[in-house]
Design a protein around this motif. Structure first.
Motif, PDB file in Angstrom:
ATOM      1  N   LEU A 493       0.846  -1.212   0.000  1.00 31.58           N
ATOM      2  CA  LEU A 493       0.000   0.000   0.000  1.00 31.58           C
ATOM      3  C   LEU A 493       0.876   1.255   0.000  1.00 31.58           C
ATOM      4  CD1 LEU A 493      -2.775  -1.027   2.579  1.00 31.58           C
ATOM      5  CD2 LEU A 493      -3.174  -0.404   0.179  1.00 31.58           C
ATOM      6  N   LEU A 494       1.929   1.192   0.778  1.00 30.24           N
ATOM      7  CA  LEU A 494       2.826   2.357   0.845  1.00 30.24           C
ATOM      8  C   LEU A 494       3.504   2.582  -0.511  1.00 30.24           C
ATOM      9  CD1 LEU A 494       4.235   4.418   2.949  1.00 30.24           C
ATOM     10  CD2 LEU A 494       6.190   2.911   2.670  1.00 30.24           C
ATOM     11  N   LEU A 495       4.062   1.525  -1.063  1.00 28.95           N
ATOM     12  CA  LEU A 495       4.794   1.655  -2.331  1.00 28.95           C
ATOM     13  C   LEU A 495       3.869   2.148  -3.448  1.00 28.95           C
ATOM     14  CD1 LEU A 495       6.976  -1.568  -1.996  1.00 28.95           C
ATOM     15  CD2 LEU A 495       7.839   0.781  -2.123  1.00 28.95           C
ATOM     16  N   ASP A 496       2.632   1.646  -3.467  1.00 30.25           N
ATOM     17  CA  ASP A 496       1.691   2.061  -4.516  1.00 30.25           C
ATOM     18  C   ASP A 496       1.355   3.551  -4.417  1.00 30.25           C
ATOM     19  OD1 ASP A 496       1.688  -0.477  -5.445  1.00 30.25           O
ATOM     20  OD2 ASP A 496      -0.280  -1.044  -4.607  1.00 30.25           O
ATOM     21  N   GLY A 497       1.416   4.090  -3.196  1.00 26.60           N
ATOM     22  CA  GLY A 497       1.040   5.505  -3.022  1.00 26.60           C
ATOM     23  C   GLY A 497       2.208   6.470  -3.099  1.00 26.60           C
ATOM     24  N   VAL A 511       1.687   7.656   5.300  1.00 24.95           N
ATOM     25  CA  VAL A 511       2.174   6.702   6.312  1.00 24.95           C
ATOM     26  C   VAL A 511       1.154   6.487   7.436  1.00 24.95           C
ATOM     27  CG1 VAL A 511       4.637   7.043   5.847  1.00 24.95           C
ATOM     28  CG2 VAL A 511       3.515   8.419   7.606  1.00 24.95           C
ATOM     29  N   TYR A 512       0.404   7.543   7.785  1.00 32.93           N
ATOM     30  CA  TYR A 512      -0.633   7.360   8.804  1.00 32.93           C
ATOM     31  C   TYR A 512      -1.842   6.641   8.220  1.00 32.93           C
ATOM     32  CZ  TYR A 512       1.824  10.145  12.253  1.00 32.93           C
ATOM     33  OH  TYR A 512       2.743  10.589  13.167  1.00 32.93           O
ATOM     34  N   GLY A 513      -2.042   6.808   6.894  1.00 36.02           N
ATOM     35  CA  GLY A 513      -3.239   6.261   6.240  1.00 36.02           C
ATOM     36  C   GLY A 513      -3.165   4.763   6.000  1.00 36.02           C
ATOM     37  N   VAL A 514      -1.969   4.236   5.732  1.00 41.57           N
ATOM     38  CA  VAL A 514      -1.849   2.820   5.368  1.00 41.57           C
ATOM     39  C   VAL A 514      -2.503   1.880   6.393  1.00 41.57           C
ATOM     40  CG1 VAL A 514      -0.161   0.939   5.109  1.00 41.57           C
ATOM     41  CG2 VAL A 514       0.083   3.036   3.767  1.00 41.57           C
ATOM     42  N   PRO A 515      -2.176   2.020   7.701  1.00 42.32           N
ATOM     43  CA  PRO A 515      -2.811   1.108   8.667  1.00 42.32           C
ATOM     44  C   PRO A 515      -4.331   1.274   8.731  1.00 42.32           C
ATOM     45  CG  PRO A 515      -0.873   2.163   9.620  1.00 42.32           C
ATOM     46  CD  PRO A 515      -1.172   2.882   8.349  1.00 42.32           C
ATOM     47  N   GLY A 520      -9.688  -1.299   7.044  1.00 45.18           N
ATOM     48  CA  GLY A 520     -10.995  -1.098   6.437  1.00 45.18           C
ATOM     49  C   GLY A 520     -11.588   0.285   6.618  1.00 45.18           C
ATOM     50  N   PHE A 521     -10.757   1.248   6.993  1.00 41.58           N
ATOM     51  CA  PHE A 521     -11.256   2.631   7.148  1.00 41.58           C
ATOM     52  C   PHE A 521     -10.714   3.499   6.009  1.00 41.58           C
ATOM     53  CE2 PHE A 521     -11.248   0.750  11.341  1.00 41.58           C
ATOM     54  CZ  PHE A 521     -12.485   1.122  11.846  1.00 41.58           C
ATOM     55  N   ALA A 522     -11.283   4.683   5.920  1.00 43.25           N
ATOM     56  CA  ALA A 522     -10.774   5.616   4.911  1.00 43.25           C
ATOM     57  C   ALA A 522      -9.412   6.141   5.366  1.00 43.25           C
ATOM     58  CB  ALA A 522     -11.743   6.783   4.736  1.00 43.25           C
ATOM     59  N   ALA A 523      -8.543   6.461   4.409  1.00 36.36           N
ATOM     60  CA  ALA A 523      -7.202   6.954   4.734  1.00 36.36           C
ATOM     61  C   ALA A 523      -7.259   8.264   5.513  1.00 36.36           C
ATOM     62  CB  ALA A 523      -6.378   7.133   3.467  1.00 36.36           C
ATOM     63  N   ASP A 524      -8.330   9.049   5.294  1.00 36.49           N
ATOM     64  CA  ASP A 524      -8.411  10.340   5.986  1.00 36.49           C
ATOM     65  C   ASP A 524      -9.384  10.301   7.165  1.00 36.49           C
ATOM     66  OD1 ASP A 524     -10.686  10.102   4.528  1.00 36.49           O
ATOM     67  OD2 ASP A 524     -10.478  11.991   3.419  1.00 36.49           O
ATOM     68  N   THR A 526     -10.701  10.387  10.818  1.00 38.43           N
ATOM     69  CA  THR A 526     -10.129  11.097  11.971  1.00 38.43           C
ATOM     70  C   THR A 526     -10.057  10.166  13.173  1.00 38.43           C
ATOM     71  OG1 THR A 526     -12.299  11.842  12.675  1.00 38.43           O
ATOM     72  CG2 THR A 526     -11.109  13.296  11.178  1.00 38.43           C
ATOM     73  N   PRO A 527      -9.219  10.483  14.160  1.00 42.18           N
ATOM     74  CA  PRO A 527      -9.064   9.603  15.333  1.00 42.18           C
ATOM     75  C   PRO A 527     -10.398   9.222  15.970  1.00 42.18           C
ATOM     76  CG  PRO A 527      -7.428  11.335  15.377  1.00 42.18           C
ATOM     77  CD  PRO A 527      -8.310  11.610  14.202  1.00 42.18           C
ATOM     78  N   LYS A 528     -11.373  10.154  15.968  1.00 39.97           N
ATOM     79  CA  LYS A 528     -12.673   9.878  16.594  1.00 39.97           C
ATOM     80  C   LYS A 528     -13.423   8.746  15.896  1.00 39.97           C
ATOM     81  CE  LYS A 528     -13.713  14.359  18.642  1.00 39.97           C
ATOM     82  NZ  LYS A 528     -14.329  15.659  18.332  1.00 39.97           N
ATOM     83  N   GLU A 529     -13.151   8.592  14.605  1.00 45.48           N
ATOM     84  CA  GLU A 529     -13.865   7.570  13.832  1.00 45.48           C
ATOM     85  C   GLU A 529     -13.170   6.210  13.898  1.00 45.48           C
ATOM     86  OE1 GLU A 529     -15.295  10.622  10.289  1.00 45.48           O
ATOM     87  OE2 GLU A 529     -13.339   9.672  10.162  1.00 45.48           O
ATOM     88  N   LEU A 530     -12.037   6.161  14.630  1.00 42.57           N
ATOM     89  CA  LEU A 530     -11.207   4.959  14.577  1.00 42.57           C
ATOM     90  C   LEU A 530     -11.133   4.263  15.924  1.00 42.57           C
ATOM     91  CD1 LEU A 530      -8.333   6.622  12.571  1.00 42.57           C
ATOM     92  CD2 LEU A 530      -9.828   4.843  11.673  1.00 42.57           C
ATOM     93  N   PRO A 531     -11.005   2.936  15.920  1.00 39.66           N
ATOM     94  CA  PRO A 531     -10.784   2.218  17.178  1.00 39.66           C
ATOM     95  C   PRO A 531      -9.354   2.458  17.669  1.00 39.66           C
ATOM     96  CG  PRO A 531     -10.664   0.691  15.335  1.00 39.66           C
ATOM     97  CD  PRO A 531     -11.016   2.036  14.759  1.00 39.66           C
ATOM     98  N   PRO A 532      -9.149   2.339  18.980  1.00 40.28           N
ATOM     99  CA  PRO A 532      -7.808   2.629  19.521  1.00 40.28           C
ATOM    100  C   PRO A 532      -6.714   1.708  18.977  1.00 40.28           C
ATOM    101  CG  PRO A 532      -9.318   1.838  21.242  1.00 40.28           C
ATOM    102  CD  PRO A 532     -10.124   2.001  20.023  1.00 40.28           C
ATOM    103  N   GLU A 533      -7.109   0.509  18.495  1.00 41.01           N
ATOM    104  CA  GLU A 533      -6.089  -0.433  17.996  1.00 41.01           C
ATOM    105  C   GLU A 533      -5.304   0.155  16.824  1.00 41.01           C
ATOM    106  OE1 GLU A 533      -9.278  -1.231  19.481  1.00 41.01           O
ATOM    107  OE2 GLU A 533      -9.734  -2.483  17.738  1.00 41.01           O
ATOM    108  N   ILE A 534      -5.900   1.119  16.137  1.00 41.05           N
ATOM    109  CA  ILE A 534      -5.211   1.695  14.975  1.00 41.05           C
ATOM    110  C   ILE A 534      -3.861   2.282  15.393  1.00 41.05           C
ATOM    111  CG2 ILE A 534      -5.282   3.617  13.319  1.00 41.05           C
ATOM    112  CD1 ILE A 534      -6.916   1.277  12.386  1.00 41.05           C
ATOM    113  N   LYS A 535      -3.846   2.878  16.572  1.00 48.56           N
ATOM    114  CA  LYS A 535      -2.585   3.474  17.072  1.00 48.56           C
ATOM    115  C   LYS A 535      -1.490   2.413  17.155  1.00 48.56           C
ATOM    116  CE  LYS A 535      -2.678   7.810  18.780  1.00 48.56           C
ATOM    117  NZ  LYS A 535      -3.902   8.540  18.919  1.00 48.56           N
ATOM    118  N   THR A 536      -1.850   1.253  17.686  1.00 39.48           N
ATOM    119  CA  THR A 536      -0.895   0.146  17.800  1.00 39.48           C
ATOM    120  C   THR A 536      -0.431  -0.294  16.412  1.00 39.48           C
ATOM    121  OG1 THR A 536      -2.276  -0.558  19.631  1.00 39.48           O
ATOM    122  CG2 THR A 536      -0.520  -2.065  18.952  1.00 39.48           C
TER     123      THR A 536
END
Ligand SMILES: [Zn+2]
Length: 576
Positions: A493-497, A511-515, A520-524, A526-536
């Motif tokens: 995903l990183l290389l393609d972008g 780099v923040y968007g790939v994970p 299964g979330f949009a690259a943009d 926001t933290p509020k829309e994401l589960p905390p596991e994304i940080k990990t």
């Protein structure tokens, strides 16, 4: 022209007080503020507060359209106390000059300057010019040896009984229970009273009773002299030298080779120059200190004690390891090698004199620069608080105008990373910097200077080798082979972008968007829309990239690192 920032900060409040006091003492005359510096060795960065505090106040007074003199007294007629360690071009033989005036001691080998004092003064003068500090320098050697203070010296000697009585109040306060069996030698004196001018003999060591003046020996130039007699009417003074045995009788009303002892010298100069403001370090603030005693002695000279706040200690962080080759003493010049003068001015302007702070030579400097850039932006858009605006205005310029600025002040931490990764390769550095913002690329490295040079100097001189970034020459094939499906997908995903996101902002987004995309979330999103596991997941992904690019867990910020490594090499190292 700088604007006056009336009563919004400590500088303004002191300026109010100093102007009022100056008008009371000497109506219509220029305001006089003062600093004293002893060029006994490299002038320590910590001592810059001695100059910056009156400088900022003087500058505010000047901004208000008033005449002001900032005197810097070079205490270069003080005795040479000891040979500082680790000074290039100086060896043990300099010990033979101990006791002479600093201007009579030879400069270090290889120096372009005529003597010890001039050598160390020159470095300070250069730094003060870079900092925009306007001052009148006064060499105490020049003053004393041309007889400028003749009347004051004769006056002090005539009133030596009064001076002795004042000093005696403090002597009895700190008198130890035990009587001294023998006079203290040099080393003991220093150990007992601390270092600096305050440790000087107060004039009570003579055999002709208290005497506030000390001749330098006519034979060996040292101040190890004892006044053996003095005749008031004729001003005939006899002394002997304990160092070389020389003795002579001179007339004090025509003699120019000696000085008042420090505790008398300082208040004499307050009166002589009409100083209204002169702060001093906490080491001068104890009972019996030169500032306090001076406040009583100055009356004998018909003067008044200046307004004199005590300023707190300025610490240094991150310099200890790096400085042993230069005597362990960071100077203002060392700080100006790694930070622009505006930043150094800001450190002093934003803290009241009684607040201590540290000057960072370690990683903290990057955070400091982030904070400065944020303030700079707030001031530009008009959203900063009045006290912050005042400190900013004092940092960026003086009454005389703005200090030279870096035309394109790119983030310091980015510049530091680029300098780190390119190891000083200017062409490569320019290539990377021009890719940071492709819409508005910098065209020449000079646009990022001098900030770029400061960041480069910081990387080269203050970042330990084990924290430097070394980009891998070859891909880590073992690691690449061992990657699981998910890790491989994240690299894909990183290389393609890469190509379409090749800018500082673009790569940050990528780099923040790939994970996020992987989960299964949009690259943009926001933290509020994401589960905390994304940080990990992001942390794990970043660690993988660092390992593949630089063989470590961490490194410079990834977008900067990617730009610095370059697209082709990134592709190769990530296994494409
Ligand atoms: Zn002598």
């Amino acid at each position: 022209m700088g604007q006056s920032t009336e009563t919004t900060d400590w500088v303004s409040r002191f300026a109010d007080e100093v102007i009022e006091e100056s008008e009371r003492r000497a109506p219509g005359k220029p305001v006089v503020v003062a600093s004293g510096l002893s060029p006994s060795g490299p002038i320590h960065l910590g001592n810059l507060r001695e100059v910056m505090t009156p400088h900022l106040v003087a500058d505010e007074i000047r901004r208000r359209g008033r005449q002001v003199r900032h005197l810097i007294s070079w205490d270069d007629y003080d005795r040479y106390r000891k040979v500082p360690q680790g000074i290039a071009g100086v060896d043990k033989s300099w010990a033979e000059h101990i006791g002479k005036p600093l201007t009579s001691v030879p400069a270090p080998h290889g120096s372009a300057h005529p003597n010890w004092a001039e050598h160390f003064k020159a470095a300070m003068v250069e730094s003060l010019a870079e900092l925009g500090v306007e001052f009148d320098g006064i060499s105490q050697t020049a003053q004393y040896t041309t007889g400028v203070y003749r009347e004051q010296i004769l006056h002090a000697v005539r009133h030596r009984g009064d001076i002795d009585a004042i000093l005696d109040q403090y002597r009895t306060k700190k008198a130890p229970a035990k009587q001294q069996q023998k006079p203290l030698d040099e080393a003991e004196l220093e150990a007992a009273e601390g270092s600096g001018a305050a440790a000087e003999d107060d004039g009570s060591s003579g055999t002709a009773g208290y005497f506030p003046y000390k001749p330098y020996c006519g034979n060996c130039e040292k101040d190890l002299t004892t006044v053996t007699s003095y005749v008031d009417d004729s001003t005939e003074l006899s002394y002997t030298c304990t160092a070389c045995g020389f003795a002579e009788t001179v007339r004090l009303n025509e003699f120019n080779r000696g000085k008042l002892v420090w505790k008398v010298d300082w208040p004499m100069r307050w009166a002589y120059e009409g100083v209204v403001f002169e702060p001093s370090g906490v080491d001068h603030s104890s009972p019996g200190s030169s500032f306090q005693v001076g406040g009583q002695i100055v009356g004998i000279f018909g003067g008044k004690q200046p307004i004199g706040p005590m300023y707190a200690f300025v610490g240094i962080s991150g310099m200890a390891k790096m400085s042993s080759s230069k005597g362990g003493v960071p100077t203002p010049g060392d700080a100006l090698k790694i930070m622009e003068p505006q930043i150094l001015r800001w450190l002093y302007a934003r803290r009241r004199p009684n607040q201590s702070f540290k000057i960072a030579f370690d990683q903290e400097i990057q955070r400091l620069y982030d904070e400065w850039d944020k303030l700079d932006a707030k001031v530009a858009e008009g959203s900063a608080l009045p006290a912050d605006v005042a400190a900013h205005s004092r940092a960026v310029g003086t009454a005389g105008g703005e200090l030279p600025r870096t035309p394109r002040p790119l983030p310091y931490r980015t510049l530091a990373s680029v300098a780190d990764i390119t190891a000083g390769e200017a062409e490569q550095a320019l290539r990377i910097l021009s890719e940071l913002d492709p819409e508005n690329p910098i065209a020449a490295l000079d646009e990022a200077r001098p900030r770029y040079d400061k960041a480069e100097a910081w990387i080269n001189n203050h970042v330990p080798a084990d924290q430097r970034t070394i980009v891998r020459e070859e891909p880590d094939t073992d690691l690449l082979k061992s990657l699981d499906e998910a890790s491989q997908q994240s690299l894909r995903l990183l290389l393609d972008g890469l190509a379409e996101h090749w800018s500082l902002d673009g790569l940050t987004h990528l780099v923040y968007g790939v994970p996020k995309v992987q989960a299964g979330f949009a690259a943009d999103a926001t933290p509020k829309e994401l589960p905390p596991e994304i940080k990990t997941a992001q942390r794990t992904f970043f660690a993988l990239l660092y390992h593949l690019l630089v063989g470590r867990d961490t490194g410079p910020r990834l977008p900067t690192l990617l730009l610095a490594v370059g697209q082709d090499r990134v592709r190769a190292l990530l296994g494409e």
